[in-house]
Design a protein around this motif. Structure first.
Motif, PDB file in Angstrom:
ATOM      1  N   SER A 192       0.833  -1.208   0.000  1.00  0.00           N
ATOM      2  CA  SER A 192       0.000   0.000   0.000  1.00  0.00           C
ATOM      3  C   SER A 192       0.864   1.254   0.000  1.00  0.00           C
ATOM      4  CB  SER A 192      -0.922   0.006   1.217  1.00  0.00           C
ATOM      5  OG  SER A 192      -1.842  -1.060   1.140  1.00  0.00           O
ATOM      6  N   ARG A 193       1.851   1.273   0.874  1.00  0.00           N
ATOM      7  CA  ARG A 193       2.686   2.466   1.024  1.00  0.00           C
ATOM      8  C   ARG A 193       3.585   2.720  -0.181  1.00  0.00           C
ATOM      9  NH1 ARG A 193       6.749   3.871   6.037  1.00  0.00           N
ATOM     10  NH2 ARG A 193       7.355   5.922   5.244  1.00  0.00           N
ATOM     11  N   TRP A 194       4.225   1.665  -0.682  1.00  0.00           N
ATOM     12  CA  TRP A 194       5.250   1.873  -1.707  1.00  0.00           C
ATOM     13  C   TRP A 194       4.764   1.642  -3.128  1.00  0.00           C
ATOM     14  CZ3 TRP A 194       8.316   4.809   0.577  1.00  0.00           C
ATOM     15  CH2 TRP A 194       8.665   4.597   1.900  1.00  0.00           C
ATOM     16  N   PHE A 195       3.661   0.918  -3.316  1.00  0.00           N
ATOM     17  CA  PHE A 195       3.209   0.588  -4.657  1.00  0.00           C
ATOM     18  C   PHE A 195       1.762   0.982  -4.927  1.00  0.00           C
ATOM     19  CE2 PHE A 195       6.836  -2.057  -3.701  1.00  0.00           C
ATOM     20  CZ  PHE A 195       7.642  -1.798  -4.794  1.00  0.00           C
ATOM     21  N   GLY A 196       1.130   1.703  -4.010  1.00  0.00           N
ATOM     22  CA  GLY A 196      -0.184   2.279  -4.256  1.00  0.00           C
ATOM     23  C   GLY A 196      -1.370   1.335  -4.187  1.00  0.00           C
ATOM     24  N   PHE A 197      -1.206   0.155  -3.600  1.00  0.00           N
ATOM     25  CA  PHE A 197      -2.331  -0.778  -3.474  1.00  0.00           C
ATOM     26  C   PHE A 197      -3.237  -0.362  -2.323  1.00  0.00           C
ATOM     27  CE2 PHE A 197       0.413  -3.244  -6.105  1.00  0.00           C
ATOM     28  CZ  PHE A 197      -0.435  -4.053  -6.836  1.00  0.00           C
ATOM     29  N   ARG A 198      -4.515  -0.717  -2.446  1.00  0.00           N
ATOM     30  CA  ARG A 198      -5.497  -0.482  -1.391  1.00  0.00           C
ATOM     31  C   ARG A 198      -6.337  -1.744  -1.228  1.00  0.00           C
ATOM     32  NH1 ARG A 198      -2.333   2.661  -0.312  1.00  0.00           N
ATOM     33  NH2 ARG A 198      -2.382   4.884  -0.644  1.00  0.00           N
ATOM     34  N   ARG A 199      -6.755  -2.000  -0.005  1.00  0.00           N
ATOM     35  CA  ARG A 199      -7.563  -3.190   0.250  1.00  0.00           C
ATOM     36  C   ARG A 199      -8.891  -3.070  -0.481  1.00  0.00           C
ATOM     37  NH1 ARG A 199      -8.688  -5.781   6.152  1.00  0.00           N
ATOM     38  NH2 ARG A 199      -6.427  -5.534   6.196  1.00  0.00           N
ATOM     39  N   SER A 200      -9.253  -4.146  -1.184  1.00  0.00           N
ATOM     40  CA  SER A 200     -10.528  -4.154  -1.892  1.00  0.00           C
ATOM     41  C   SER A 200     -11.500  -5.174  -1.301  1.00  0.00           C
ATOM     42  CB  SER A 200     -10.318  -4.433  -3.385  1.00  0.00           C
ATOM     43  OG  SER A 200      -9.665  -5.676  -3.577  1.00  0.00           O
ATOM     44  N   ARG A 201     -10.982  -6.112  -0.505  1.00  0.00           N
ATOM     45  CA  ARG A 201     -11.863  -7.101   0.105  1.00  0.00           C
ATOM     46  C   ARG A 201     -11.064  -7.907   1.137  1.00  0.00           C
ATOM     47  NH1 ARG A 201     -16.684  -9.006  -1.320  1.00  0.00           N
ATOM     48  NH2 ARG A 201     -16.596  -7.938  -3.312  1.00  0.00           N
ATOM     49  N   ALA A 202     -11.763  -8.388   2.154  1.00  0.00           N
ATOM     50  CA  ALA A 202     -11.201  -9.331   3.119  1.00  0.00           C
ATOM     51  C   ALA A 202     -12.193 -10.474   3.231  1.00  0.00           C
ATOM     52  CB  ALA A 202     -10.984  -8.674   4.471  1.00  0.00           C
ATOM     53  N   VAL A 203     -11.713 -11.689   3.025  1.00  0.00           N
ATOM     54  CA  VAL A 203     -12.581 -12.863   3.043  1.00  0.00           C
ATOM     55  C   VAL A 203     -12.178 -13.764   4.203  1.00  0.00           C
ATOM     56  CG1 VAL A 203     -13.302 -14.909   1.763  1.00  0.00           C
ATOM     57  CG2 VAL A 203     -12.894 -12.758   0.550  1.00  0.00           C
ATOM     58  N   PRO A 204     -13.086 -13.999   5.158  1.00  0.00           N
ATOM     59  CA  PRO A 204     -12.771 -14.887   6.274  1.00  0.00           C
ATOM     60  C   PRO A 204     -12.560 -16.325   5.784  1.00  0.00           C
ATOM     61  CG  PRO A 204     -14.812 -13.665   6.667  1.00  0.00           C
ATOM     62  CD  PRO A 204     -14.426 -13.445   5.244  1.00  0.00           C
ATOM     63  N   VAL A 205     -11.479 -16.943   6.276  1.00  0.00           N
ATOM     64  CA  VAL A 205     -11.178 -18.339   5.961  1.00  0.00           C
ATOM     65  C   VAL A 205     -10.644 -18.980   7.236  1.00  0.00           C
ATOM     66  CG1 VAL A 205      -9.804 -19.921   4.570  1.00  0.00           C
ATOM     67  CG2 VAL A 205     -10.615 -17.789   3.559  1.00  0.00           C
ATOM     68  N   GLY A 206     -11.422 -19.908   7.800  1.00  0.00           N
ATOM     69  CA  GLY A 206     -11.001 -20.543   9.047  1.00  0.00           C
ATOM     70  C   GLY A 206     -10.817 -19.505  10.138  1.00  0.00           C
ATOM     71  N   ASP A 240      15.395   6.192  -8.360  1.00  0.00           N
ATOM     72  CA  ASP A 240      16.103   6.950  -7.325  1.00  0.00           C
ATOM     73  C   ASP A 240      15.128   7.592  -6.340  1.00  0.00           C
ATOM     74  OD1 ASP A 240      18.580   6.267  -8.396  1.00  0.00           O
ATOM     75  OD2 ASP A 240      18.642   8.040  -9.687  1.00  0.00           O
ATOM     76  N   ALA A 241      14.036   8.158  -6.842  1.00  0.00           N
ATOM     77  CA  ALA A 241      13.039   8.779  -5.964  1.00  0.00           C
ATOM     78  C   ALA A 241      12.369   7.730  -5.082  1.00  0.00           C
ATOM     79  CB  ALA A 241      11.995   9.537  -6.785  1.00  0.00           C
ATOM     80  N   LEU A 242      12.053   6.568  -5.651  1.00  0.00           N
ATOM     81  CA  LEU A 242      11.440   5.496  -4.869  1.00  0.00           C
ATOM     82  C   LEU A 242      12.379   5.047  -3.757  1.00  0.00           C
ATOM     83  CD1 LEU A 242       9.239   3.315  -4.348  1.00  0.00           C
ATOM     84  CD2 LEU A 242      10.528   1.862  -5.921  1.00  0.00           C
ATOM     85  N   LEU A 243      13.636   4.778  -4.093  1.00  0.00           N
ATOM     86  CA  LEU A 243      14.595   4.309  -3.085  1.00  0.00           C
ATOM     87  C   LEU A 243      14.823   5.363  -2.005  1.00  0.00           C
ATOM     88  CD1 LEU A 243      17.177   2.443  -5.339  1.00  0.00           C
ATOM     89  CD2 LEU A 243      15.396   1.447  -3.876  1.00  0.00           C
ATOM     90  N   ALA A 244      14.873   6.632  -2.392  1.00  0.00           N
ATOM     91  CA  ALA A 244      15.039   7.706  -1.406  1.00  0.00           C
ATOM     92  C   ALA A 244      13.837   7.753  -0.471  1.00  0.00           C
ATOM     93  CB  ALA A 244      15.242   9.044  -2.110  1.00  0.00           C
ATOM     94  N   ALA A 245      12.642   7.621  -1.029  1.00  0.00           N
ATOM     95  CA  ALA A 245      11.424   7.652  -0.214  1.00  0.00           C
ATOM     96  C   ALA A 245      11.360   6.445   0.719  1.00  0.00           C
ATOM     97  CB  ALA A 245      10.186   7.700  -1.100  1.00  0.00           C
ATOM     98  N   MET A 246      11.775   5.283   0.232  1.00  0.00           N
ATOM     99  CA  MET A 246      11.714   4.064   1.027  1.00  0.00           C
ATOM    100  C   MET A 246      12.762   4.047   2.130  1.00  0.00           C
ATOM    101  SD  MET A 246      10.909   1.051  -1.752  1.00  0.00           S
ATOM    102  CE  MET A 246      10.555  -0.206  -0.521  1.00  0.00           C
TER     103      MET A 246
END
Length: 142
Positions: free
Chosen positions: A21-35, A82-88
């Motif tokens: 989420s932080r470094w590649f822009g992903f966001r949770r779209s669903r959580a599915v209970p399993v066990g 370079d910008a990504l590595l600096a930010a990370m």
């Protein structure tokens, strides 16, 4: 047919979710209970990741495992490595590079990182497809 997702086994799904989420822009779209747990679905545009709870130690060399049947790495594009590595900062567990591939394509650079579970993540800048590619039966090994 369309691409669906990459499934990742995670020691700690929350840590892995925060990384993507932080470094590649992903966001949770669903959580599915399993066990006793759940499977987390993350999305960034048309790219999807599915995070599974797992145990065991990762084993991945610099650009990913080489054995048949194993995913070598997952990859993303950025405008500036370079910008990504600096930010990370210290969050960037670099396994290889950054490497320049100007001899192949001017401006193409790539770095390989390890995510919190040991999955190798390739990040490139400047890559582009050739203008015209003709694939022959010989190239397809048909």
């Amino acid at each position: 047919m369309r691409w669906a997702h990459v499934g990742l086994n995670c020691r700690d799904q929350c840590v892995t979710e925060e990384f993507y989420s932080r470094w590649f822009g992903f966001r949770r779209s669903r959580a599915v209970p399993v066990g006793d747990g759940e499977i987390l679905f993350l999305r960034n545009g048309d790219a999807h990741l599915e995070l599974f709870p797992a145990t065991g130690a990762p084993a991945a060399p610099a650009d990913g495992p080489a054995q048949p049947g194993a995913v070598r790495h997952i990859a993303f594009r950025t405008d500036s490595i370079d910008a990504l590595l600096a930010a990370m900062g210290d969050a960037a567990d670099v396994t290889l590079g950054p490497l320049d591939f100007d001899e192949v394509l001017d401006g193409w650079r790539t770095v390989w990182l390890r995510d919190p579970d040991g999955v190798v993540v390739e990040v490139s800048q400047g890559y582009r497809d050739e203008d015209a590619i003709e694939i022959t039966e010989r190239e397809l090994h048909v």
